[in-house]
Design a protein around this motif. Structure first.
Motif, mmCIF file in Angstrom:
data_model
loop_
_atom_site.group_PDB
_atom_site.id
_atom_site.type_symbol
_atom_site.label_atom_id
_atom_site.label_comp_id
_atom_site.label_asym_id
_atom_site.label_seq_id
_atom_site.Cartn_x
_atom_site.Cartn_y
_atom_site.Cartn_z
ATOM 1 N N VAL A 93 3.910 1.623 -0.855
ATOM 2 C CA VAL A 93 4.586 1.869 -2.354
ATOM 3 C C VAL A 93 3.489 2.291 -3.225
ATOM 4 C CG1 VAL A 93 5.544 0.441 -4.351
ATOM 5 C CG2 VAL A 93 6.239 -0.252 -1.845
ATOM 6 N N ALA A 94 2.274 1.872 -3.298
ATOM 7 C CA ALA A 94 1.544 2.045 -4.569
ATOM 8 C C ALA A 94 0.874 3.617 -4.236
ATOM 9 C CB ALA A 94 0.085 1.134 -4.192
ATOM 10 N N ILE A 95 0.723 4.051 -2.934
ATOM 11 C CA ILE A 95 0.419 5.288 -2.889
ATOM 12 C C ILE A 95 1.612 6.410 -3.112
ATOM 13 C CG2 ILE A 95 -0.349 7.102 -0.890
ATOM 14 C CD1 ILE A 95 -2.279 4.995 0.065
ATOM 15 N N ILE A 97 2.574 9.860 -10.130
ATOM 16 C CA ILE A 97 2.064 9.646 -11.478
ATOM 17 C C ILE A 97 0.919 10.694 -11.714
ATOM 18 C CG2 ILE A 97 0.681 8.055 -12.829
ATOM 19 C CD1 ILE A 97 2.207 5.613 -11.633
ATOM 20 N N ASN A 98 0.003 10.594 -10.645
ATOM 21 C CA ASN A 98 -1.197 11.734 -10.820
ATOM 22 C C ASN A 98 -0.886 12.996 -10.822
ATOM 23 O OD1 ASN A 98 -2.776 9.421 -10.848
ATOM 24 N ND2 ASN A 98 -3.085 9.111 -8.695
ATOM 25 N N ALA A 113 1.672 6.619 -6.795
ATOM 26 C CA ALA A 113 0.423 7.495 -7.376
ATOM 27 C C ALA A 113 0.435 8.622 -7.107
ATOM 28 C CB ALA A 113 -0.616 6.552 -6.538
ATOM 29 N N GLU A 114 1.023 9.363 -5.959
ATOM 30 C CA GLU A 114 1.283 10.808 -5.910
ATOM 31 C C GLU A 114 2.041 11.216 -7.254
ATOM 32 O OE1 GLU A 114 2.291 10.843 -1.756
ATOM 33 O OE2 GLU A 114 0.144 10.716 -1.170
ATOM 34 N N ARG A 170 0.949 -1.218 0.041
ATOM 35 C CA ARG A 170 0.087 0.056 -0.006
ATOM 36 C C ARG A 170 0.791 1.308 0.126
ATOM 37 N NH1 ARG A 170 -3.913 -0.985 4.217
ATOM 38 N NH2 ARG A 170 -5.279 -1.853 2.218
#
Lengths: 140, 232
Positions: A101-103, A109-110, A106-107, A99
């Motif tokens: 790593v994903a967040i 990328i987005n 994502a920050e 989680r």
């Protein structure tokens, strides 16, 4: 028969230990002691089968081998439960790691995609731990 | 709060857990974006281009590096959304397009009115006959078996459409990675002081959503997971 009583008691004990929330150190130590005792008992049973048969008779079991089999079933169950618990703990850590790593990713990328919530400049979100920071490059 | 300049629902974040939903995902997300500007899709390690579908839309994308389960994806989405500036309401929404946006909007309105801290969708209030019979029975039994479900007088504990207000979302910590998260949320709500309201919603059981729906046998897995939860 005595053996039936003992076996049922053992299974119930295992279930109880398994279901109640546990103090990790105490339980871990008990598990290790139990493992060592079980190993020693096995060595003893192999060395002196006649003693084993005598004990089995005392407990109301016909043969020593049967007693070993019963003990094995109980030990197997305890081992499975213990393994399952362990697995759950590992699984939870693994989830947290994934989680995070994903967040983090994502920050990045987005933000690259030009998505952000900088329109809302008020930072009063009531979230004390981590107030979102609106940096200048988000404001364009 | 609806304002004239089109900045409505900016305090709402829609969390969509995604696992291999590429065929319908893009259109579902685009639809949601017409009503709710803030959408975060959590791709739970899909291998079918679901993530790319999200990238073609204006939704935020969070990708699990590995498949963790729907419960884990929901929690990731909430964790991501709650640090976003201005986020006040959190909607959980299924990626297969079985929910209706009107229902979601109505539920957000209820949460906004302050009448409830948590708004859950229920399939059983109005249009129960649209739910397949076996599913209806199993879901009913599931609610009756759960003490929290009875306490809250819920009729449908496993609806994917929910609205959480900020304090609830801050406190909620889903630990059931798989499908048991629905029961976990209900039991959390049962223990908490939050005011819970159920709002009738209808579910579109399309051929696609039916094919994606979980097998009832999975209920066995859920029961097992729940019976040994938090013991590790």
């Amino acid at each position: 028969m005595l053996i039936q009583f003992l076996l049922v008691l053992a299974v119930l004990t295992i279930m109880y230990v398994f279901v109640r929330s546990s103090h990790a150190i105490y339980v871990q130590a008990s598990k290790r002691i139990a493992l060592v005792l079980f190993a020693l008992a096995n060595v003893y049973a192999v060395m002196r089968p006649d003693d084993l048969t005598a004990i089995a008779r005392m407990l109301g079991v016909g043969r020593g081998t049967d007693l070993v089999l019963y003990a094995l079933v109980v030990a197997f169950m305890a081992g499975m439960f213990s393994m399952y618990q362990r697995f759950r703990v590992v699984d939870r850590r693994y989830t947290e790691l994934a989680r995070t790593v994903a967040i983090r990713e994502a920050e990045l990328i987005n933000r690259e995609r030009g998505l952000h919530s900088a329109q809302v400049v008020s930072i009063a979100t009531g979230d004390g731990e981590r107030a979102p920071v609106v940096s200048e490059d988000n404001l364009r | 709060m609806t304002t004239v300049d089109g900045r409505r629902n900016e305090d709402v974040w829609v969390v969509i857990p995604v696992f291999n939903e590429a065929p319908v995902l893009e259109s579902v997300v685009r639809q949601v974006l017409t009503v709710f500007p803030n959408v975060v899709c959590v791709d739970d390690g899909s291998g079918d281009g679901s993530a790319e579908a999200v990238l073609r839309t204006g939704a935020h994308l969070v990708r699990h590096p590995v498949n963790l389960g729907q419960g884990a994806a929901l929690q990731t989405g909430l964790t991501y959304a709650r640090v976003q500036p201005g986020a006040q309401y959190f909607v959980t929404y299924d990626a297969d397009g079985q929910h209706r946006l009107e229902d979601a909007s109505a539920m957000v309105d209820v949460a906004r009115s302050g009448a409830a801290d948590v708004v859950l969708g229920t399939r059983f209030a109005d249009h129960a006959d649209s739910v397949p019979l076996i599913k209806r029975i199993v879901l009913r039994v599931a609610v009756l078996l759960s003490p929290a479900g009875r306490k809250l007088r819920l009729t449908d504990a496993h609806n994917g459409l929910r609205v959480l207000t900020r304090p609830v979302a801050d406190q909620l910590q889903i630990t059931m990675n798989g499908m048991a998260h629905a029961s976990e949320i209900v039991s959390y709500l049962g223990r908490s002081k939050w005011r819970v309201r159920e709002i009738p919603v209808s579910i579109r059981y399309t051929e696609y959503s039916r094919s994606k729906g979980q097998s009832l046998l999975n209920g066995v897995n859920i029961l097992f997971d729940l019976s040994v939860r938090n013991r590790g």
